[in-house]
Design a protein around this motif. Sequence first.
Motif, PDB file in Angstrom:
ATOM      1  N   PHE A  49       0.843  -1.195   0.000  1.00  0.00           N
ATOM      2  CA  PHE A  49       0.000   0.000   0.000  1.00  0.00           C
ATOM      3  C   PHE A  49       0.880   1.247   0.000  1.00  0.00           C
ATOM      4  CE2 PHE A  49      -1.378   3.297   2.994  1.00  0.00           C
ATOM      5  CZ  PHE A  49      -2.436   3.854   2.287  1.00  0.00           C
ATOM      6  N   LEU A  50       1.901   1.279   0.870  1.00  0.00           N
ATOM      7  CA  LEU A  50       2.797   2.438   0.948  1.00  0.00           C
ATOM      8  C   LEU A  50       3.522   2.692  -0.374  1.00  0.00           C
ATOM      9  CD1 LEU A  50       4.644   2.360   4.396  1.00  0.00           C
ATOM     10  CD2 LEU A  50       2.885   3.943   3.615  1.00  0.00           C
ATOM     11  N   ILE A  51       3.959   1.633  -1.022  1.00  0.00           N
ATOM     12  CA  ILE A  51       4.653   1.778  -2.300  1.00  0.00           C
ATOM     13  C   ILE A  51       3.734   2.436  -3.322  1.00  0.00           C
ATOM     14  CG2 ILE A  51       5.607   0.487  -4.264  1.00  0.00           C
ATOM     15  CD1 ILE A  51       6.732  -1.504  -2.101  1.00  0.00           C
ATOM     16  N   LEU A  52       2.503   1.947  -3.424  1.00  0.00           N
ATOM     17  CA  LEU A  52       1.550   2.541  -4.371  1.00  0.00           C
ATOM     18  C   LEU A  52       1.228   3.985  -3.992  1.00  0.00           C
ATOM     19  CD1 LEU A  52      -0.920  -0.406  -5.095  1.00  0.00           C
ATOM     20  CD2 LEU A  52       1.145   0.263  -6.338  1.00  0.00           C
ATOM     21  N   LYS A  53       1.113   4.245  -2.698  1.00  0.00           N
ATOM     22  CA  LYS A  53       0.824   5.602  -2.223  1.00  0.00           C
ATOM     23  C   LYS A  53       1.948   6.560  -2.619  1.00  0.00           C
ATOM     24  CE  LYS A  53      -0.196   8.129   2.058  1.00  0.00           C
ATOM     25  NZ  LYS A  53      -0.460   7.988   3.504  1.00  0.00           N
ATOM     26  N   LYS A  54       3.195   6.159  -2.399  1.00  0.00           N
ATOM     27  CA  LYS A  54       4.329   7.024  -2.759  1.00  0.00           C
ATOM     28  C   LYS A  54       4.354   7.292  -4.257  1.00  0.00           C
ATOM     29  CE  LYS A  54       6.121   7.713   1.267  1.00  0.00           C
ATOM     30  NZ  LYS A  54       6.167   9.012   1.902  1.00  0.00           N
ATOM     31  N   MET A  61       9.703   7.088  -9.974  1.00  0.00           N
ATOM     32  CA  MET A  61      11.006   7.266  -9.329  1.00  0.00           C
ATOM     33  C   MET A  61      11.798   5.981  -9.471  1.00  0.00           C
ATOM     34  SD  MET A  61       9.903   7.207  -5.287  1.00  0.00           S
ATOM     35  CE  MET A  61       8.526   8.310  -5.503  1.00  0.00           C
ATOM     36  N   SER A  62      13.070   6.061  -9.127  1.00  0.00           N
ATOM     37  CA  SER A  62      13.916   4.872  -9.185  1.00  0.00           C
ATOM     38  C   SER A  62      13.562   3.944  -8.015  1.00  0.00           C
ATOM     39  CB  SER A  62      15.391   5.263  -9.108  1.00  0.00           C
ATOM     40  OG  SER A  62      15.711   5.724  -7.803  1.00  0.00           O
ATOM     41  N   ARG A  68      14.008   4.147  -0.231  1.00  0.00           N
ATOM     42  CA  ARG A  68      14.244   5.137   0.836  1.00  0.00           C
ATOM     43  C   ARG A  68      12.920   5.727   1.321  1.00  0.00           C
ATOM     44  NH1 ARG A  68      18.656   6.359  -2.296  1.00  0.00           N
ATOM     45  NH2 ARG A  68      17.564   8.021  -3.390  1.00  0.00           N
ATOM     46  N   ALA A  69      12.009   6.004   0.392  1.00  0.00           N
ATOM     47  CA  ALA A  69      10.738   6.639   0.746  1.00  0.00           C
ATOM     48  C   ALA A  69       9.873   5.759   1.649  1.00  0.00           C
ATOM     49  CB  ALA A  69       9.968   7.018  -0.517  1.00  0.00           C
ATOM     50  N   VAL A  70       9.968   4.444   1.484  1.00  0.00           N
ATOM     51  CA  VAL A  70       9.159   3.541   2.308  1.00  0.00           C
ATOM     52  C   VAL A  70      10.003   2.745   3.307  1.00  0.00           C
ATOM     53  CG1 VAL A  70       7.313   3.342   0.595  1.00  0.00           C
ATOM     54  CG2 VAL A  70       9.147   1.664   0.598  1.00  0.00           C
ATOM     55  N   ALA A  76      14.428  -6.295  -0.231  1.00  0.00           N
ATOM     56  CA  ALA A  76      13.003  -6.303   0.100  1.00  0.00           C
ATOM     57  C   ALA A  76      12.210  -5.495  -0.928  1.00  0.00           C
ATOM     58  CB  ALA A  76      12.783  -5.743   1.503  1.00  0.00           C
ATOM     59  N   MET A  77      12.771  -4.379  -1.387  1.00  0.00           N
ATOM     60  CA  MET A  77      12.091  -3.564  -2.386  1.00  0.00           C
ATOM     61  C   MET A  77      11.925  -4.336  -3.686  1.00  0.00           C
ATOM     62  SD  MET A  77      10.440  -0.997  -3.455  1.00  0.00           S
ATOM     63  CE  MET A  77      10.512   0.109  -2.085  1.00  0.00           C
TER      64      MET A  77
END
Length: 155
Positions: A49-54, A61-62, A68-70, A76-77
């Motif tokens: 959810f956080l990944i889609l939100k960002k 973004m890369s 870094r943002a999440v 793991a990414m």
Amino acid sequence: MNTAAHSCSIAKGPAESLGVLLGLVRTEIVRAMESELAAQQIGLRFTQFLILKKLARLGPMSASELARAVELDGGAMTRQLDQLEAKGLLRRTPHEQDRRALRIELTAAGDALWQQMTPCNDRVLEAAQRSLSAIEREQLHDYLERVLHALRDKS
């Protein structure tokens, strides 16, 4: 009870428990959000959810910027991106300026799912603050921003 000893233990307690309290709040937000997503039959975990939100809020973004943002490590990414790409929610595209790099972006399906999840996010955050007045909500936001700023301030 000795008043001086009592006031000292009271003053010491909140400072020691700030990290624990913030951790508990985050844990409950994650739990509530995952429960909300499950109730809406959205097959994602909180990190996804956080990944889609960002991506929805900040644009392509890369993978390293997104990690870094999440707050995920590279491995793991990559696993999360593989899963979300397999679901058709995002895609990796060549970077416009750097042929070696990839940009991560939402697909139309990812954007549509984000639009579906936004009310879930709003309900969870509203429920988290339901016992606070409008003024208290503003104060809480201000206090948390100040704490964050103080922690990020390297001077």
